[in-house]
Design an enzyme around this catalytic site. Structure first.
Site, PDB file in Angstrom:
ATOM      1  N   ASP A 135       1.338  -0.795   9.384  1.00 53.22           N
ATOM      2  CA  ASP A 135       1.652   0.439  10.120  1.00 53.22           C
ATOM      3  C   ASP A 135       3.167   0.720  10.039  1.00 53.22           C
ATOM      4  O   ASP A 135       3.595   1.846   9.714  1.00 53.22           O
ATOM      5  CB  ASP A 135       1.218   0.221  11.578  1.00 53.22           C
ATOM      6  CG  ASP A 135       1.150   1.496  12.397  1.00 53.22           C
ATOM      7  OD1 ASP A 135       1.331   2.576  11.833  1.00 53.22           O
ATOM      8  OD2 ASP A 135       0.904   1.384  13.612  1.00 53.22           O
TER       9      ASP A 135
ATOM     10  N   THR B 181      -6.855  -7.698   9.916  1.00 53.47           N
ATOM     11  CA  THR B 181      -6.715  -9.123   9.539  1.00 53.47           C
ATOM     12  C   THR B 181      -5.309  -9.681   9.746  1.00 53.47           C
ATOM     13  O   THR B 181      -5.055 -10.844   9.437  1.00 53.47           O
ATOM     14  CB  THR B 181      -7.123  -9.363   8.067  1.00 53.47           C
ATOM     15  OG1 THR B 181      -6.187  -8.683   7.219  1.00 53.47           O
ATOM     16  CG2 THR B 181      -8.520  -8.880   7.787  1.00 53.47           C
TER      17      THR B 181
ATOM     18  N   ILE C  32       0.823  -1.222   0.000  1.00 53.41           N
ATOM     19  CA  ILE C  32       0.000   0.000   0.000  1.00 53.41           C
ATOM     20  C   ILE C  32       0.859   1.275   0.000  1.00 53.41           C
ATOM     21  O   ILE C  32       0.413   2.329  -0.463  1.00 53.41           O
ATOM     22  CB  ILE C  32      -0.993  -0.009   1.191  1.00 53.41           C
ATOM     23  CG1 ILE C  32      -2.170   0.950   0.925  1.00 53.41           C
ATOM     24  CG2 ILE C  32      -0.300   0.299   2.511  1.00 53.41           C
ATOM     25  CD1 ILE C  32      -3.343   0.764   1.862  1.00 53.41           C
TER      26      ILE C  32
HETATM   27  P1  ADP Z   1      -3.843  -5.200  12.103  1.00 50.49           P
HETATM   28  O1  ADP Z   1      -3.097  -4.914  13.369  1.00 50.49           O
HETATM   29  O2  ADP Z   1      -4.958  -4.196  11.860  1.00 50.49           O
HETATM   30  O3  ADP Z   1      -4.269  -6.600  11.984  1.00 50.49           O
HETATM   31  P2  ADP Z   1      -1.636  -5.653  10.206  1.00 50.49           P
HETATM   32  O4  ADP Z   1      -0.709  -4.640   9.646  1.00 50.49           O
HETATM   33  O5  ADP Z   1      -1.052  -6.723  11.064  1.00 50.49           O
HETATM   34  O6  ADP Z   1      -2.792  -4.832  10.946  1.00 50.49           O
HETATM   35  O7  ADP Z   1      -2.405  -6.361   9.032  1.00 50.49           O
HETATM   36  C1  ADP Z   1      -3.464  -5.806   8.298  1.00 50.49           C
HETATM   37  C2  ADP Z   1      -3.389  -6.302   6.866  1.00 50.49           C
HETATM   38  O8  ADP Z   1      -2.401  -5.544   6.172  1.00 50.49           O
HETATM   39  C3  ADP Z   1      -2.974  -7.764   6.716  1.00 50.49           C
HETATM   40  O9  ADP Z   1      -3.842  -8.360   5.753  1.00 50.49           O
HETATM   41  C4  ADP Z   1      -1.554  -7.690   6.192  1.00 50.49           C
HETATM   42  O10 ADP Z   1      -1.266  -8.792   5.348  1.00 50.49           O
HETATM   43  C5  ADP Z   1      -1.608  -6.410   5.390  1.00 50.49           C
HETATM   44  N1  ADP Z   1      -0.325  -5.739   5.120  1.00 50.49           N
HETATM   45  C6  ADP Z   1       0.842  -5.822   5.791  1.00 50.49           C
HETATM   46  N2  ADP Z   1       1.771  -5.036   5.223  1.00 50.49           N
HETATM   47  C7  ADP Z   1       1.164  -4.422   4.166  1.00 50.49           C
HETATM   48  C8  ADP Z   1       1.597  -3.501   3.168  1.00 50.49           C
HETATM   49  N3  ADP Z   1       2.832  -3.026   3.139  1.00 50.49           N
HETATM   50  N4  ADP Z   1       0.693  -3.106   2.234  1.00 50.49           N
HETATM   51  C9  ADP Z   1      -0.574  -3.563   2.260  1.00 50.49           C
HETATM   52  N5  ADP Z   1      -1.048  -4.438   3.166  1.00 50.49           N
HETATM   53  C10 ADP Z   1      -0.184  -4.865   4.114  1.00 50.49           C
END
Ligand code: ADP
Length: 171
Positions: free
Chosen positions: A35, A119, A12
């Site tokens: 994040d 997720t 993202i």
């Molecule tokens: P949460 O704490 O809300 O679960 P996470 O970051 O652990 O947040 O995961 C939320 C989603 O973001 C997961 O589906 C993960 O695979 C995805 N994710 C992790 N890194 C990225 C990225 N760089 N770009 C897009 N999606 C990501």
């Protein structure tokens, strides 16, 4: 209506939109997963901007600039930690999407990209989360007069497949 939602697989932090959404924690000061990736790509100024926000509650969303990101803004929202589905996780996840879209609307943003909030580290079941994401976004868009493009960013193939399946069934 479905054409207003597109699906893109990848990181993202590379998406060029008015705003990307960050799945943050309540401190809004950075963490792991998406994040961490957003803070890393945006640079240290993002953390300085986040410090001024004073945290956020689950389901809330707050806006900062995007700094070194291709996106102009970051909308930081706090997803629910999934426990057993009986702690209003669904309503809180819906609120993340709705609050983020509300901020985009308020600031006249034309495009917004969402990760699959909750997720990852927060363990929300992927299919239920994808259903909530899509239905909340479509419901919001139906009530709008101005155009806003929504991109669902899937970090992996499984999430992309889920989004495609759900959107196809709505067609
Ligand atoms: P949460 O704490 O809300 O679960 P996470 O970051 O652990 O947040 O995961 C939320 C989603 O973001 C997961 O589906 C993960 O695979 C995805 N994710 C992790 N890194 C990225 C990225 N760089 N770009 C897009 N999606 C990501």
């Amino acid at each position: 209506m479905e054409e207003k939602i597109s699906i893109w697989q990848g990181d993202i932090t590379q998406v060029e939109v008015d705003a990307i959404v960050n799945a943050a924690n309540k401190s809004l000061l950075g963490g792991g997963g998406v994040d961490g990736a957003i803070h890393q790509a945006a640079g240290p100024e993002l953390k300085e901007a986040c410090k001024k926000l004073g945290g956020a509650e689950t389901g809330e969303a707050k806006l900062t600039e995007g700094f070194n990101l291709p996106a102009k803004y970051v909308i930081h929202t706090v997803g629910p930690v999934y426990r057993d589905g009986k702690h209003e996780e669904d309503k809180l996840l819906e609120s993340c999407y709705r609050s983020s879209l509300g901020i985009a609307k308020k600031h006249h943003l034309k495009s917004i990209a969402f990760p699959a909030i909750s997720t990852g580290i927060y363990h929300y079941p992927a299919e239920e989360a994808a259903q909530i994401a899509i239905h909340t976004i479509l419901d919001f868009l139906e009530k709008q007069t101005s155009e806003i493009t929504v991109i669902l960013v899937a970090f992996d193939q499984r999430t992309e497949n889920l989004y495609r399946k759900i959107l196809k069934n709505i067609d």
